[in-house]
Design a protein around this motif. Structure first.
Motif, mmCIF file in Angstrom:
data_model
loop_
_atom_site.group_PDB
_atom_site.id
_atom_site.type_symbol
_atom_site.label_atom_id
_atom_site.label_comp_id
_atom_site.label_asym_id
_atom_site.label_seq_id
_atom_site.Cartn_x
_atom_site.Cartn_y
_atom_site.Cartn_z
ATOM 1 N N VAL A 123 -11.003 -55.826 -15.291
ATOM 2 C CA VAL A 123 -9.944 -56.476 -15.880
ATOM 3 C C VAL A 123 -9.262 -55.750 -17.101
ATOM 4 N N ALA A 124 -10.274 -54.839 -17.605
ATOM 5 C CA ALA A 124 -9.979 -54.112 -18.835
ATOM 6 C C ALA A 124 -10.749 -52.819 -19.046
ATOM 7 N N VAL A 149 -13.406 -59.089 -23.987
ATOM 8 C CA VAL A 149 -12.453 -58.050 -24.170
ATOM 9 C C VAL A 149 -12.025 -58.022 -25.461
ATOM 10 N N SER A 155 -5.494 -53.693 -20.701
ATOM 11 C CA SER A 155 -5.418 -54.294 -19.317
ATOM 12 C C SER A 155 -4.785 -53.625 -18.429
ATOM 13 N N GLU A 157 -4.056 -54.640 -15.345
ATOM 14 C CA GLU A 157 -2.750 -55.285 -14.814
ATOM 15 C C GLU A 157 -1.734 -54.855 -15.668
#
Length: 471
Positions: A123-124, A149, A155, A157
């Motif tokens: 995710v990161a 995080v 990120s 995303e």
């Protein structure tokens, strides 16, 4: 080695090689300070060394952005030249809402893919403070649910969403469109390699492949993307289709040893043995320098295959032995040594040699747990796949080696695996009666073990398939 077995070996190892070469970041300088070569060093779409400080992006961005945005890009480049990627991204982040936000999104995508040090649960991405840190530790994947995080982490995303927006905006500006696709391929490639979940992996891979195909059709592949596209060509078509893109990557300064290894494979397949040996030797030397004996062993194993094809038997045996020294349990080298004995007409010697190597592959008397048992199954499966892709004689030798002194094996799980995989080879040999008998024996052995065989080594399912085939 017959081409079919070697092609199978490459298929088994290529995915790892591609990930290694992309993750390695190609050619970071050893000083911790990255310098571009200026004007992309006359390489279309920019040389790989020039990309280390985003110079090719700045060259095309300058006439397409306002002075404020270009000043931000320049300031970020200076931080990269000083070896500070986290500081460079912090500068870019200040312009992510201005008029030049799409160009900033492209720069951040490129920078993140070039320099992130840790992928956190997909995710990161975490950038290092100093490039020297990345050079010393390499990249890693952190799946620990307790890892937080932190501010400054990127990120995945958000990177992809902003690049999607840049691609959409680029429909009115072809230069931006090309650069946005380049950055999106890089980010999507890593997102597919370290995905948050299977759906992210699938979607990222689809985006990466689509953008790669478009960039290739438009002759807009950067050196690292030329390497990635070569991998697609090799897996989907042939070495001949991949070769021009590998040469493009190498000429563009993408010096990862995997490029030379793959070129060596292709030269070998095309019968250019002297060139193949030279390339494989060069790749092996770099892998050793990088402290990667596993991939180095693949190169030395290839040199064994080349020597065998040239009927240099002593050289072949020497290379296979060296590969096993670097990577004990290398199934290709094990079979290669057995094959050289067969070349001399020594079938019994080949079986004895392979049986001795199998004791290493099956981890001797090491007590197995679920993880090591699963790894053992994978190793034996790879051995059987490669043997099946070779000559009938090597299949016979492999079966003999699996069954040699099997009663002396104290562990029922290991005995079960050996009986099971011997049965699979007997199907190739057309000896269905022995295959059924050994599969039944394997099932009995597994019943005496606390370890459960995986589905792919399940004797009951194997017997069911035999029964269906018979009638």
């Amino acid at each position: 080695m017959p081409a079919s077995r070697f092609a199978t070996a490459i298929a088994l190892t290529f995915r790892g090689l591609l990930a290694l070469a992309v993750v390695s970041g190609g050619a970071l300088t050893q000083t911790g300070c990255v310098r571009g070569l200026g004007k992309s060093d006359a390489v279309p779409m920019g040389s790989w060394p020039a990309w280390q400080d985003l110079s090719p992006l700045l060259e095309v961005a300058e006439p397409n952005v306002e002075p404020t945005t270009y000043a931000i890009l320049e300031a970020a480049r200076e931080e990269l030249r000083a070896g500070r990627p986290r500081a460079a991204d912090a500068i870019l982040a200040k312009g992510n809402r201005g008029a030049g936000r799409h160009w900033i999104a492209v720069a951040r995508g490129d920078l993140a893919s070039l320099y992130f040090g840790t992928c956190i649960r997909g995710v990161a991405w975490r950038l290092p403070e100093d490039i020297a840190e990345l050079q010393a530790r390499g990249r890693s994947m952190d799946w620990d649910p307790e890892t937080r995080v932190e501010p400054g982490d990127l990120s995945v995303e958000a990177l992809l969403t902003n690049l999607d927006d840049a691609v959409e905006a680029g429909k009115q500006n072809p230069v931006l469109l090309t650069q946005a696709r380049i950055a999106r391929v890089r980010v999507a490639g890593y997102a597919a390699s370290c995905p948050a979940n299977p759906e992210v992996e699938r979607r990222a891979a689809a985006v990466m492949n689509a953008d790669l195909a478009t960039l290739a059709a438009e002759y807009h592949l950067t050196p690292d993307l030329a390497y990635m596209w070569a991998g697609v060509q090799l897996q989907s078509y042939s070495g001949a289709a991949a070769r021009p893109f590998l040469v493009t990557a190498l000429e563009g300064g993408f010096e990862d040893p995997a490029v030379r290894y793959m070129l060596a494979v292709i030269a070998y397949e095309q019968g250019e043995l002297a060139e193949a040996d030279e390339l494989a030797e060069a790749a092996a030397r770099v892998y050793v320098e990088l402290g990667d004996p596993g991939q180095g062993a693949e190169c030395v194993f290839l040199r064994g295959e080349i020597a065998r094809a040239a009927q240099r038997w002593d050289d072949a045996r020497g290379h296979y032995g060296a590969a096993l020294e670097q990577k004990p349990g290398h199934v290709g080298a094990m079979l290669g040594l057995a094959a050289t004995e067969l070349d001399r007409g020594e079938e019994l010697g080949a079986a004895e040699l392979l049986a001795a190597q199998l004791r290493v592959l099956t981890r001797g008397e090491e007590e197995l747990d679920e993880r090591s048992a699963a790894a053992l199954v994978d190793d034996l499966e790879a051995l059987i796949i490669l043997a099946n892709a070779d000559t009938f004689e090597l299949v016979q030798v492999t079966r003999l080696a699996l069954l040699a002194d099997i009663d002396a094996e104290p562990d029922p799980f290991r005995r079960g695996l050996r009986y099971f995989y011997a049965a699979t080879l007997e199907v190739r040999m057309g000896d269905y009666e022995s295959a059924r008998g050994h599969a039944v024996t394997a099932a009995t052995e597994f019943e005496d073990s606390w370890l459960e065989p995986p589905d792919k080594a399940n004797p009951r399912a194997f017997l069911d398939r035999l029964a269906e085939a018979a009638g």
